[in-house]
Design a protein around this motif. Sequence first.
Motif, PDB file in Angstrom:
ATOM      1  N   ALA A 150      43.623  48.183  29.030  1.00  0.00           N
ATOM      2  CA  ALA A 150      42.583  47.310  28.486  1.00  0.00           C
ATOM      3  C   ALA A 150      43.082  45.872  28.379  1.00  0.00           C
ATOM      4  O   ALA A 150      42.351  44.918  28.679  1.00  0.00           O
ATOM      5  CB  ALA A 150      42.148  47.814  27.110  1.00  0.00           C
ATOM      6  N   GLY A 153      43.134  44.300  31.824  1.00  0.00           N
ATOM      7  CA  GLY A 153      41.772  43.955  32.208  1.00  0.00           C
ATOM      8  C   GLY A 153      41.294  42.701  31.491  1.00  0.00           C
ATOM      9  O   GLY A 153      40.641  41.841  32.088  1.00  0.00           O
ATOM     10  N   ALA A 154      41.640  42.589  30.213  1.00  0.00           N
ATOM     11  CA  ALA A 154      41.258  41.402  29.446  1.00  0.00           C
ATOM     12  C   ALA A 154      41.948  40.158  29.993  1.00  0.00           C
ATOM     13  O   ALA A 154      41.356  39.070  30.018  1.00  0.00           O
ATOM     14  CB  ALA A 154      41.611  41.601  27.974  1.00  0.00           C
ATOM     15  N   ALA A 157      40.103  39.072  33.024  1.00  0.00           N
ATOM     16  CA  ALA A 157      38.839  38.435  32.622  1.00  0.00           C
ATOM     17  C   ALA A 157      39.088  37.027  32.080  1.00  0.00           C
ATOM     18  O   ALA A 157      38.316  36.101  32.352  1.00  0.00           O
ATOM     19  CB  ALA A 157      38.138  39.299  31.573  1.00  0.00           C
ATOM     20  N   THR A 206      40.035  48.804  36.061  1.00  0.00           N
ATOM     21  CA  THR A 206      39.087  49.174  35.023  1.00  0.00           C
ATOM     22  C   THR A 206      37.779  48.401  35.214  1.00  0.00           C
ATOM     23  O   THR A 206      37.702  47.473  36.033  1.00  0.00           O
ATOM     24  CB  THR A 206      39.658  48.859  33.628  1.00  0.00           C
ATOM     25  OG1 THR A 206      39.887  47.449  33.537  1.00  0.00           O
ATOM     26  CG2 THR A 206      40.964  49.591  33.396  1.00  0.00           C
ATOM     27  N   LEU A 208      36.462  46.344  33.055  1.00  0.00           N
ATOM     28  CA  LEU A 208      36.678  44.972  32.609  1.00  0.00           C
ATOM     29  C   LEU A 208      37.423  44.161  33.668  1.00  0.00           C
ATOM     30  O   LEU A 208      37.082  42.998  33.923  1.00  0.00           O
ATOM     31  CB  LEU A 208      37.468  44.966  31.295  1.00  0.00           C
ATOM     32  CG  LEU A 208      37.723  43.590  30.661  1.00  0.00           C
ATOM     33  CD1 LEU A 208      36.402  42.866  30.400  1.00  0.00           C
ATOM     34  CD2 LEU A 208      38.529  43.741  29.374  1.00  0.00           C
ATOM     35  N   ALA A 211      34.992  43.331  36.371  1.00  0.00           N
ATOM     36  CA  ALA A 211      34.121  42.235  35.951  1.00  0.00           C
ATOM     37  C   ALA A 211      34.840  40.897  36.075  1.00  0.00           C
ATOM     38  O   ALA A 211      34.242  39.890  36.467  1.00  0.00           O
ATOM     39  CB  ALA A 211      33.657  42.463  34.513  1.00  0.00           C
ATOM     40  N   GLY A 212      36.130  40.879  35.756  1.00  0.00           N
ATOM     41  CA  GLY A 212      36.907  39.663  35.893  1.00  0.00           C
ATOM     42  C   GLY A 212      37.001  39.201  37.337  1.00  0.00           C
ATOM     43  O   GLY A 212      36.886  38.008  37.644  1.00  0.00           O
ATOM     44  N   ASN A 247      35.094  50.876  41.718  1.00  0.00           N
ATOM     45  CA  ASN A 247      35.244  49.511  41.210  1.00  0.00           C
ATOM     46  C   ASN A 247      35.706  48.550  42.302  1.00  0.00           C
ATOM     47  O   ASN A 247      35.307  47.382  42.326  1.00  0.00           O
ATOM     48  CB  ASN A 247      36.237  49.493  40.048  1.00  0.00           C
ATOM     49  CG  ASN A 247      35.666  50.141  38.795  1.00  0.00           C
ATOM     50  OD1 ASN A 247      34.449  50.158  38.593  1.00  0.00           O
ATOM     51  ND2 ASN A 247      36.539  50.684  37.958  1.00  0.00           N
TER      52      ASN A 247
END
Length: 391
Positions: A150, A153-154, A157, A206, A208, A211-212, A247
């Motif tokens: 996580a 992934g952050a 992003a 992931t 996230l 999405a990034g 993904n």
Amino acid sequence: MSAGFRRGLIDLACRALQSTLPASLQPWAWAVRYEAASIPDPTEALLFTLDSLCGLMPRAIASHLLQLVALLIGEDALFCKGSNSMTIYAMIRRPRTIGVACAIGAVGLGLAYMAITAAPTRYLAINAGALVIGLTMLVLLGRTVAAGRAATGAAIAAMAAALLATALIGARADGAARWVSLGGLAIQPSSILVPLMLVAFSRIRTVLATAGIVAAVAAVALQPDRAMAGILALSLATLAIISRDRNVIVALVASVAGFAATLAQADTLMAAPYVDQILYSSFDIHASAGIAVWGGLALLLIPAIVGWRHDAENRATYAVFGALWLATIVAAALGNYPTPVVGYGGSAIIGYALSLLGLPRAVGVHARAGAQTGYELGAIVPDRHLRVGLV
């Protein structure tokens, strides 16, 4: 030049010989050191040492190149225990370390190119400074505690958000907003962040993180940056071929759309000296300048080639690493886009160093242990071998 300074140069040259010559030639290194110490005149001793250095170093370089070629083709049996070859073999088993060596070599060849072409001295200083900054960041981030899926992934992003901010409020030139001005220097965030994002995404896919990547594609399309959009598309296509993940397919579709959007927009940026179109123009100045440029670019791909050959567990990562830097080179050859690492500009140098964070720290036993616990950006074990290599 004082006598003490000349003796210091003699000691430095002798140390270079001793650390570089293969085991079979080590007696020559000691002979040079003893002979230089026996010459009372520091100037004569220095001249003798430099002459010996020029005579022996070509043999040392040739020996190490033969060893590296043997490793690339898998001829591990050529290496004998206790020789300098084993040191190189151990380094090959540590992808980040070989990447650091390639970064240093490529930047060094780029500096040689700029020196031959009489580039402004501050250009050389900026590239050298960028190398120091990039490798320092690599070492510091490599010592951090392992990030979870996580958190990685952050991080992807957050880097995408920085690219979007660049597209919206970054410095503009000829209708393109790709740069951020820091202390009078123009920094290109996409060249710094996108390589790390892609290599990290090859391991951490992931929702996230995806999405990034999609947000990064949108940012690059808004800037617009046709070369970076193509790099994203080619790298994600390579990853999709190796790893058929949902993904990855989503990110690939977005990257193809982003690349198409950049193709529909005019790209009017003119070529900048020592930055764009130097793959060909360097040969017009001198053959050695062209060889330095092409040789430095070839070094950028070696970590991917070696990793693919020796680390089957992480081939997707090496494939993405190789694809993104190959695409960067191709873009520089086809249009007015920066020539990575060897050309003037610190952003790509820092980006290359940071992209090494996504490579495994070691292959073999340590790599298998890492695979069991999950590979993330920044592992728990400090990168001692990397720091030794930098020293």
